[in-house]
Motif scaffolding. Structure first.
Motif, PDB file in Angstrom:
ATOM      1  N   HIS A 289       0.831  -1.200   0.000  1.00  0.00           N
ATOM      2  CA  HIS A 289       0.000   0.000   0.000  1.00  0.00           C
ATOM      3  C   HIS A 289       0.870   1.257   0.000  1.00  0.00           C
ATOM      4  N   VAL A 290       0.636   2.131  -0.997  1.00  0.00           N
ATOM      5  CA  VAL A 290       1.440   3.342  -1.157  1.00  0.00           C
ATOM      6  C   VAL A 290       0.520   4.542  -1.352  1.00  0.00           C
ATOM      7  N   PHE A 291       0.807   5.634  -0.652  1.00  0.00           N
ATOM      8  CA  PHE A 291       0.128   6.907  -0.891  1.00  0.00           C
ATOM      9  C   PHE A 291       1.113   7.863  -1.554  1.00  0.00           C
ATOM     10  N   LEU A 292       0.667   8.532  -2.608  1.00  0.00           N
ATOM     11  CA  LEU A 292       1.467   9.532  -3.312  1.00  0.00           C
ATOM     12  C   LEU A 292       0.918  10.905  -2.972  1.00  0.00           C
ATOM     13  N   VAL A 293       1.686  11.690  -2.205  1.00  0.00           N
ATOM     14  CA  VAL A 293       1.219  12.984  -1.710  1.00  0.00           C
ATOM     15  C   VAL A 293       2.248  14.061  -2.066  1.00  0.00           C
ATOM     16  N   GLY A 294       2.029  15.257  -1.557  1.00  0.00           N
ATOM     17  CA  GLY A 294       2.945  16.374  -1.803  1.00  0.00           C
ATOM     18  C   GLY A 294       2.186  17.674  -1.827  1.00  0.00           C
ATOM     19  N   ASP A 372      -2.315   5.042  -4.187  1.00  0.00           N
ATOM     20  CA  ASP A 372      -3.437   5.967  -4.007  1.00  0.00           C
ATOM     21  C   ASP A 372      -2.862   7.371  -4.094  1.00  0.00           C
ATOM     22  N   LYS A 373      -3.068   8.017  -5.247  1.00  0.00           N
ATOM     23  CA  LYS A 373      -2.493   9.358  -5.471  1.00  0.00           C
ATOM     24  C   LYS A 373      -3.423  10.422  -4.919  1.00  0.00           C
ATOM     25  N   GLN A 374      -2.922  11.173  -3.924  1.00  0.00           N
ATOM     26  CA  GLN A 374      -3.722  12.214  -3.276  1.00  0.00           C
ATOM     27  C   GLN A 374      -2.796  13.378  -2.907  1.00  0.00           C
ATOM     28  N   PRO A 375      -2.450  14.264  -3.848  1.00  0.00           N
ATOM     29  CA  PRO A 375      -1.510  15.342  -3.526  1.00  0.00           C
ATOM     30  C   PRO A 375      -1.915  16.174  -2.316  1.00  0.00           C
ATOM     31  N   SER A 376      -3.207  16.426  -2.185  1.00  0.00           N
ATOM     32  CA  SER A 376      -3.675  17.284  -1.095  1.00  0.00           C
ATOM     33  C   SER A 376      -3.794  16.545   0.233  1.00  0.00           C
ATOM     34  N   MET A 377      -3.458  15.248   0.246  1.00  0.00           N
ATOM     35  CA  MET A 377      -3.555  14.468   1.473  1.00  0.00           C
ATOM     36  C   MET A 377      -2.467  14.827   2.476  1.00  0.00           C
ATOM     37  N   THR A 378      -1.498  15.639   2.063  1.00  0.00           N
ATOM     38  CA  THR A 378      -0.409  16.015   2.979  1.00  0.00           C
ATOM     39  C   THR A 378      -0.950  16.547   4.299  1.00  0.00           C
ATOM     40  N   LEU A 379      -1.963  17.389   4.239  1.00  0.00           N
ATOM     41  CA  LEU A 379      -2.536  17.948   5.468  1.00  0.00           C
ATOM     42  C   LEU A 379      -3.066  16.855   6.393  1.00  0.00           C
ATOM     43  N   TYR A 380      -3.477  15.739   5.802  1.00  0.00           N
ATOM     44  CA  TYR A 380      -4.215  14.731   6.553  1.00  0.00           C
ATOM     45  C   TYR A 380      -3.397  13.468   6.804  1.00  0.00           C
ATOM     46  N   LEU A 381      -2.073  13.581   6.746  1.00  0.00           N
ATOM     47  CA  LEU A 381      -1.225  12.412   6.945  1.00  0.00           C
ATOM     48  C   LEU A 381      -1.439  11.716   8.295  1.00  0.00           C
ATOM     49  N   PRO A 382      -1.835  12.419   9.372  1.00  0.00           N
ATOM     50  CA  PRO A 382      -2.140  11.685  10.602  1.00  0.00           C
ATOM     51  C   PRO A 382      -3.247  10.644  10.416  1.00  0.00           C
ATOM     52  N   LEU A 383      -4.155  10.896   9.496  1.00  0.00           N
ATOM     53  CA  LEU A 383      -5.216   9.924   9.216  1.00  0.00           C
ATOM     54  C   LEU A 383      -4.619   8.647   8.632  1.00  0.00           C
ATOM     55  N   ILE A 384      -3.696   8.799   7.681  1.00  0.00           N
ATOM     56  CA  ILE A 384      -3.041   7.630   7.100  1.00  0.00           C
ATOM     57  C   ILE A 384      -2.241   6.895   8.175  1.00  0.00           C
ATOM     58  N   ALA A 385      -1.533   7.658   9.017  1.00  0.00           N
ATOM     59  CA  ALA A 385      -0.732   7.034  10.068  1.00  0.00           C
ATOM     60  C   ALA A 385      -1.606   6.245  11.034  1.00  0.00           C
ATOM     61  N   LYS A 386      -2.813   6.751  11.282  1.00  0.00           N
ATOM     62  CA  LYS A 386      -3.699   6.068  12.229  1.00  0.00           C
ATOM     63  C   LYS A 386      -4.335   4.823  11.614  1.00  0.00           C
ATOM     64  N   LEU A 387      -4.807   4.931  10.371  1.00  0.00           N
ATOM     65  CA  LEU A 387      -5.513   3.812   9.746  1.00  0.00           C
ATOM     66  C   LEU A 387      -4.579   2.834   9.045  1.00  0.00           C
ATOM     67  N   PHE A 388      -3.504   3.344   8.451  1.00  0.00           N
ATOM     68  CA  PHE A 388      -2.627   2.513   7.623  1.00  0.00           C
ATOM     69  C   PHE A 388      -1.160   2.717   8.015  1.00  0.00           C
ATOM     70  N   PRO A 389      -0.773   2.368   9.219  1.00  0.00           N
ATOM     71  CA  PRO A 389       0.591   2.659   9.672  1.00  0.00           C
ATOM     72  C   PRO A 389       1.672   1.938   8.876  1.00  0.00           C
ATOM     73  N   LYS A 390       1.315   0.878   8.148  1.00  0.00           N
ATOM     74  CA  LYS A 390       2.303   0.155   7.356  1.00  0.00           C
ATOM     75  C   LYS A 390       2.391   0.678   5.911  1.00  0.00           C
ATOM     76  N   ALA A 391       1.544   1.645   5.578  1.00  0.00           N
ATOM     77  CA  ALA A 391       1.591   2.205   4.223  1.00  0.00           C
ATOM     78  C   ALA A 391       2.883   2.984   4.015  1.00  0.00           C
ATOM     79  N   LYS A 392       3.336   3.018   2.782  1.00  0.00           N
ATOM     80  CA  LYS A 392       4.527   3.789   2.425  1.00  0.00           C
ATOM     81  C   LYS A 392       4.079   5.109   1.806  1.00  0.00           C
ATOM     82  N   ILE A 393       4.798   6.163   2.092  1.00  0.00           N
ATOM     83  CA  ILE A 393       4.437   7.494   1.612  1.00  0.00           C
ATOM     84  C   ILE A 393       5.493   7.997   0.647  1.00  0.00           C
ATOM     85  N   ILE A 394       5.074   8.291  -0.584  1.00  0.00           N
ATOM     86  CA  ILE A 394       5.937   9.005  -1.529  1.00  0.00           C
ATOM     87  C   ILE A 394       5.566  10.476  -1.434  1.00  0.00           C
ATOM     88  N   PHE A 395       6.541  11.303  -1.100  1.00  0.00           N
ATOM     89  CA  PHE A 395       6.299  12.743  -0.990  1.00  0.00           C
ATOM     90  C   PHE A 395       6.961  13.423  -2.180  1.00  0.00           C
TER      91      PHE A 395
END
Length: 536
Positions: A289-294, A372-395
């Motif tokens: 699982h990978v999130f693409l943010v920035g 999961d590409k979500q550039p504007s998700m940067t503000l909400y990274l605590p949500l990813i950390a809480k629900l998906f702590p094993k996800a990798k983040i590309i910034f």
């Protein structure tokens, strides 16, 4: 002039298409105390063209009270709401008009415009086709169909509809916009600049159409190297958008992007002394699982296409996969603590809902790397950390000056975030606030981050993409070099679509220098991040 003579004169002027003359007489009649739906409708039309939508709607409401089943009045109410960028209100008015007059072409056309604004493209096309069938001599549905085809990059179909509309009315605004866009796509920038300069002030061009034409004009002037004129055109369009959307995003109690970012930082500092340990609820071990943010315009669309070209990757472009949680835990005041206190049972429920949404988009992630590409998700990274702590983040990172300039120049659907994109200084402050939050998150969140430099990738594609693959647990695959073909086969809905299919090039690197004289205050705001990221 007695009442009968007055109304006869108004009808004669309307029959002669002397709209201004009819309105002049209507205003005199209303001033003398006359109360009639036609008079109110005419007076409302003038107020609307002057930008006084509140006054216009007040008169239209009076007309509606006098004639509640009059489809033309309900249609006028719908059109007024459309010009205020309120498509849901508009759609209700058009639906009411069609209840009383099901074969009223303008209401079908208006409903189509509202449906498109709400994202229902299929129903929008159906409504426009119905309007065109009911009245083959009505140009506006043809113009709307041209716009729909244009956004689907069906150039021939767009041109055919536009030309059909212009044969019926040589000044039809949507068709004019489409033909100018097609000329721009063909590289005829001088012709586009001339077309728009000569036609942009036509009285039948609505404010939202004017804003789109200003941006298109800016692009043509930019391509010609006339950067001062281009910046003026972009600024004109941005000012129109800020004025139109101010009631939705700049009123008392409204929280635009900059205010939201600043509030989240305050709440995070106050409430999160130490981020809770990752939950132990079951994850999906078969999914990488990978999130693409920035930040928007940081190269995330290009990077997504590169990743999607890997045979082991499936990618989803900016779909609302976590919107309910974002609304609950970030958009409401003082709600971040609720996220921190979620039980493991609640986390399991929300994680299951997320994967159900992914499945609803037709994405099969089993055994794959899912991006999961979500550039504007940067503000909400605590949500990813809480629900998906094993996800990798590309910034994704790019020169802040190029990012901000590109956000200002490009066309985005308006929402609480992109409203601030139409003001260069607020946009720069929002970028700075977002990066400030990102730095805090890098230090405090239990997530694996990989910072990806857009400029470094342009200079060394294979090397940087190999590093990225290693960071997210993939082997580099030579298919990733063929991302242009991938992009051509995918439905890219971001402003980057045109650039991505052109392939890898350095033309956008340092592009801000062309507008440096206009970006002084913005660059001053961005300077700490320019220095920190090594772009000074």
């Amino acid at each position: 002039m007695d009442r009968e003579t007055l109304f006869n004169s108004i009808n004669q002027k309307l029959a002669a298409n002397d709209i201004d003359g009819a309105i002049d007489l209507a205003e005199v009649a209303v001033a003398l105390g006359e109360s009639h739906p036609t008079l109110f409708n005419l007076c409302a039309h003038r107020l609307e063209t002057q930008g006084d939508f509140e006054g216009s709607l007040k008169l239209l409401d009076q007309a509606h009270q006098l004639a509640p089943k009059d489809a033309s009045i309900l249609n006028a109410i719908g059109q007024s709401w459309l010009k205020q960028a309120a498509p849901r209100n508009a759609l209700r008015a058009f639906a009411a008009a069609l209840t009383y007059e099901p074969n009223f072409p303008p209401a079908h056309h208006g409903a189509g415009l509202a449906l498109r604004a709400l994202g229902d493209v299929a129903e929008a096309r159906t409504a426009q086709m119905r309007a065109a069938q009911l009245d083959p001599n009505y140009p506006d549905p043809r113009g709307a169909l041209a716009i729909l085809a244009l956004h689907e990059r069906k150039w021939d179909e767009a041109r055919a509809h536009a030309e059909a509309a212009l044969r019926l009315d040589p000044t039809e605004p949507a068709a004019f916009l489409v033909l100018a866009t097609l000329e721009g796509e063909a590289g005829h920038h001088e012709a586009v600049a001339k077309m728009i300069a000569e036609g942009i002030n036509r009285p039948n061009i609505a404010p939202l159409q004017r804003a789109a034409l200003d941006r298109l004009h800016g692009d043509a002037l930019d391509a010609l190297g006339r950067y001062d004129e281009a910046f003026a055109a972009y600024s004109d369009g941005a000012a129109i958008l800020r004025a139109i959307y101010a009631p939705q995003h700049a009123g008392e109690g409204d929280e635009a992007a900059l205010d939201l970012a600043n509030r989240i930082r305050r709440e995070f500092d106050q409430d999160i002394k130490a981020f809770p340990a990752p939950h132990t609820a079951a994850a999906r071990p078969e999914v990488n699982h990978v999130f693409l943010v920035g930040f928007p315009r940081s190269g995330t669309t290009l990077l997504e296409q590169i990743l999607a070209s890997h045979p082991q990757v499936v990618a989803l472009e900016e779909k609302p996969t976590l919107n309910p949680e974002i609304t609950e835990f970030f958009l409401d005041q003082d709600s971040l603590s609720g996220l921190m206190n979620l039980s493991e049972a609640e986390i399991e429920t929300r994680v299951a809902a997320y994967w159900a949404r992914i499945a609803d988009y037709g994405i099969d992630v089993a055994g794959k790397t899912f991006v999961d590409k979500q550039p504007s998700m940067t503000l909400y990274l605590p949500l990813i950390a809480k629900l998906f702590p094993k996800a990798k983040i590309i910034f994704a990172r790019r020169d802040p000056r190029d990012v901000v300039l590109s956000c200002f120049r490009r066309g985005f659907e308006m929402n609480r975030t992109t409203y601030d994109f139409a003001d260069l200084e607020r946009l720069s402050a929002y970028y700075a606030a977002t990066m400030d939050l990102a730095e805090v998150y890098f230090e405090t969140l239990p997530l694996t981050f990989h910072v990806h430099s857009h400029e470094a990738m342009i200079a060394d594609f294979d090397g940087q993409i190999a590093k990225l693959c290693e960071a997210i647990g993939l082997d580099f695959d030579e298919n990733m070099r063929n991302f242009v073909e991938t992009a051509k086969q995918r439905d890219i809905r971001t402003p980057s679509a045109g650039q991505v299919v052109q392939g890898l090039n350095a033309s956008g690197v340092g592009y801000w220098r062309n507008y440096e004289r206009h970006m002084g205050p913005a660059i001053e705001i961005l300077q700490p991040w320019i220095n920190k990221y090594g772009y000074a």
